[in-house]
Design a protein around this motif. Structure first.
Motif, PDB file in Angstrom:
ATOM      1  N   VAL A 103       0.837  -1.201   0.000  1.00 21.83           N
ATOM      2  CA  VAL A 103       0.000   0.000   0.000  1.00 21.83           C
ATOM      3  C   VAL A 103       0.873   1.253   0.000  1.00 21.83           C
ATOM      4  O   VAL A 103       0.663   2.190  -0.790  1.00 21.83           O
ATOM      5  N   ALA A 104       1.877   1.287   0.890  1.00 22.08           N
ATOM      6  CA  ALA A 104       2.773   2.441   0.955  1.00 22.08           C
ATOM      7  C   ALA A 104       3.592   2.581  -0.318  1.00 22.08           C
ATOM      8  O   ALA A 104       3.838   3.697  -0.792  1.00 22.08           O
ATOM      9  N   THR A 105       4.011   1.457  -0.904  1.00 23.48           N
ATOM     10  CA  THR A 105       4.776   1.500  -2.142  1.00 23.48           C
ATOM     11  C   THR A 105       3.933   2.049  -3.294  1.00 23.48           C
ATOM     12  O   THR A 105       4.431   2.788  -4.157  1.00 23.48           O
ATOM     13  N   PHE A 106       2.653   1.694  -3.313  1.00 23.88           N
ATOM     14  CA  PHE A 106       1.764   2.209  -4.351  1.00 23.88           C
ATOM     15  C   PHE A 106       1.688   3.731  -4.299  1.00 23.88           C
ATOM     16  O   PHE A 106       1.791   4.408  -5.332  1.00 23.88           O
ATOM     17  N   PHE A 107       1.515   4.286  -3.093  1.00 24.83           N
ATOM     18  CA  PHE A 107       1.417   5.741  -2.970  1.00 24.83           C
ATOM     19  C   PHE A 107       2.730   6.423  -3.336  1.00 24.83           C
ATOM     20  O   PHE A 107       2.729   7.561  -3.813  1.00 24.83           O
ATOM     21  N   SER A 108       3.849   5.741  -3.123  1.00 30.23           N
ATOM     22  CA  SER A 108       5.145   6.349  -3.461  1.00 30.23           C
ATOM     23  C   SER A 108       5.369   6.411  -4.966  1.00 30.23           C
ATOM     24  O   SER A 108       6.224   7.171  -5.433  1.00 30.23           O
ATOM     25  N   THR A 109       4.610   5.606  -5.741  1.00 29.19           N
ATOM     26  CA  THR A 109       4.745   5.644  -7.202  1.00 29.19           C
ATOM     27  C   THR A 109       3.843   6.695  -7.840  1.00 29.19           C
ATOM     28  O   THR A 109       3.997   6.986  -9.034  1.00 29.19           O
ATOM     29  N   VAL A 110       2.910   7.239  -7.071  1.00 31.08           N
ATOM     30  CA  VAL A 110       2.010   8.264  -7.600  1.00 31.08           C
ATOM     31  C   VAL A 110       2.758   9.596  -7.677  1.00 31.08           C
ATOM     32  O   VAL A 110       3.367  10.013  -6.691  1.00 31.08           O
ATOM     33  N   PRO A 111       2.767  10.286  -8.813  1.00 35.32           N
ATOM     34  CA  PRO A 111       3.476  11.572  -8.910  1.00 35.32           C
ATOM     35  C   PRO A 111       2.947  12.595  -7.907  1.00 35.32           C
ATOM     36  O   PRO A 111       1.752  12.589  -7.567  1.00 35.32           O
ATOM     37  N   TYR A 112       3.837  13.469  -7.441  1.00 33.23           N
ATOM     38  CA  TYR A 112       3.455  14.474  -6.446  1.00 33.23           C
ATOM     39  C   TYR A 112       2.319  15.372  -6.944  1.00 33.23           C
ATOM     40  O   TYR A 112       1.382  15.672  -6.216  1.00 33.23           O
TER      41      TYR A 112
END
Length: 327
Positions: free
Chosen positions: A139-148
């Protein structure tokens, strides 16, 4: 002492190289700040004023490049970074000083929070590997792949436009005079919540994944097995033996993150119209304000160097093997 001297010499040479490149880079680019300034003020500046401007920007044609370089060092050591013509010929140091606190306050706090939370959560997940806590990692890794910028736009759409909980832009309400008051502090916190939340969520996955993987590696080491065989409390083994060694690679990454705090997160500041150093750098680039660009690059470079020095010292304190290898 040998470790300290080696590192001091290395960083002193790196700082000299960065400052020297910062001096020559604008002079290697096409045009100069005076020409760009004259294009915006055609017919309104006398020839005498043009010569004064070239002297002001350190581009006096009567001096050799070496003399200009020496003058640049003298101005730099006196704290003079030149004048920003896109800001009404205001001193570059004043312009940067007005933007740096906003970036450090927002991006710095978000970086420290994401590092602390990510390292703690990743350490616990690695300690309890194979448990339900492992579900946090994807879950945390998914959010880290989303552009700022995409995450920022979603945050604005949900929490600002739909719910109306937080402002969508700027660092404080329009028409408010900055000052040391509870009302102004409340506005700053309210305006900075969404950008800070975006940064924390976006960078949390990397810290969690890195710490978890290192914890799994460290738990197979002999000193952890011996500590457990001695009957030490699990909390003590976790903190004093496993987490202390697993967090060493995290520390280097954290130092690099601290150095780039000064540069700010450009995309985030653009999405939220936040008056930080990243947005200031983009404005300076658009206006071809070479002195301001030069000053920002120098401040960012020195900030990265200082952060690396702090990381080296902390690394040597936590891991004595570093000092032995240097010796």
């Amino acid at each position: 002492m040998r470790f300290i001297l080696r590192r001091t010499a290395f960083y002193a040479f790196t700082a000299w190289a960065a400052i020297t490149i910062n001096f020559f880079l604008p002079r290697m680019m096409k045009g100069d700040p005076v020409s760009a300034y004259l294009q915006k003020n055609q017919g309104r500046i006398s020839p005498e004023a043009i010569d004064s401007l070239r002297t002001l920007f350190g581009l006096d044609s009567t001096k050799s490049l070496l003399e200009q370089y020496i003058d640049y060092w003298q101005l730099l050591l006196s704290g003079d970074l030149g004048r920003s013509f896109s800001k009404g010929l205001a001193p570059v140091t004043d312009v940067i000083a007005s933007a740096i606190p906003w970036t450090i306050g927002l991006v710095g706090l978000a970086t420290v929070l994401s590092f602390a939370l990510g390292t703690a959560i990743g350490g616990l997940i690695g300690w309890r590997r194979g448990s339900r806590a492992d579900a946090i990692v994807p879950v945390a890794t998914f959010f880290s792949t989303v552009p700022y910028f995409w995450m920022g736009l979603i945050a604005i759409a949900v929490f600002s436009t739909t719910l109306g909980w937080f402002p969508a832009s700027h660092a404080y309400d329009k028409g408010t005079q900055p000052g040391f008051s509870l009302e102004f502090a409340g506005q700053v916190i309210q305006h900075g919540f969404l950008p800070a939340l975006t940064l924390v969520i976006g960078s949390l996955g990397g810290w969690i994944l890195g710490m978890r993987n290192m914890m799994i590696t460290v738990l197979d080491e002999d000193y952890v097995t011996v500590a457990q065989a001695k009957g030490l409390r699990p909390v003590r083994v976790l903190i004093n033996y496993a987490a202390r060694n697993a967090s060493l690679p995290q520390l280097s990454s954290f130092a690099m993150s601290l150095g780039f705090i000064v540069g700010g997160t450009l995309v985030m500041e653009l999405v939220f119209s936040y008056p930080g150093a990243g947005k200031l750098l983009l404005d300076a680039t658009t206006a071809k304000d070479y002195p301001l660009m030069q000053g920002l690059f120098l401040v960012i470079t020195l900030a990265v160097l200082v952060a690396n020095i702090i990381a080296d010292v902390a690394y040597a304190i936590l891991d004595p093997r570093t000092r032995q290898m240097e010796a």
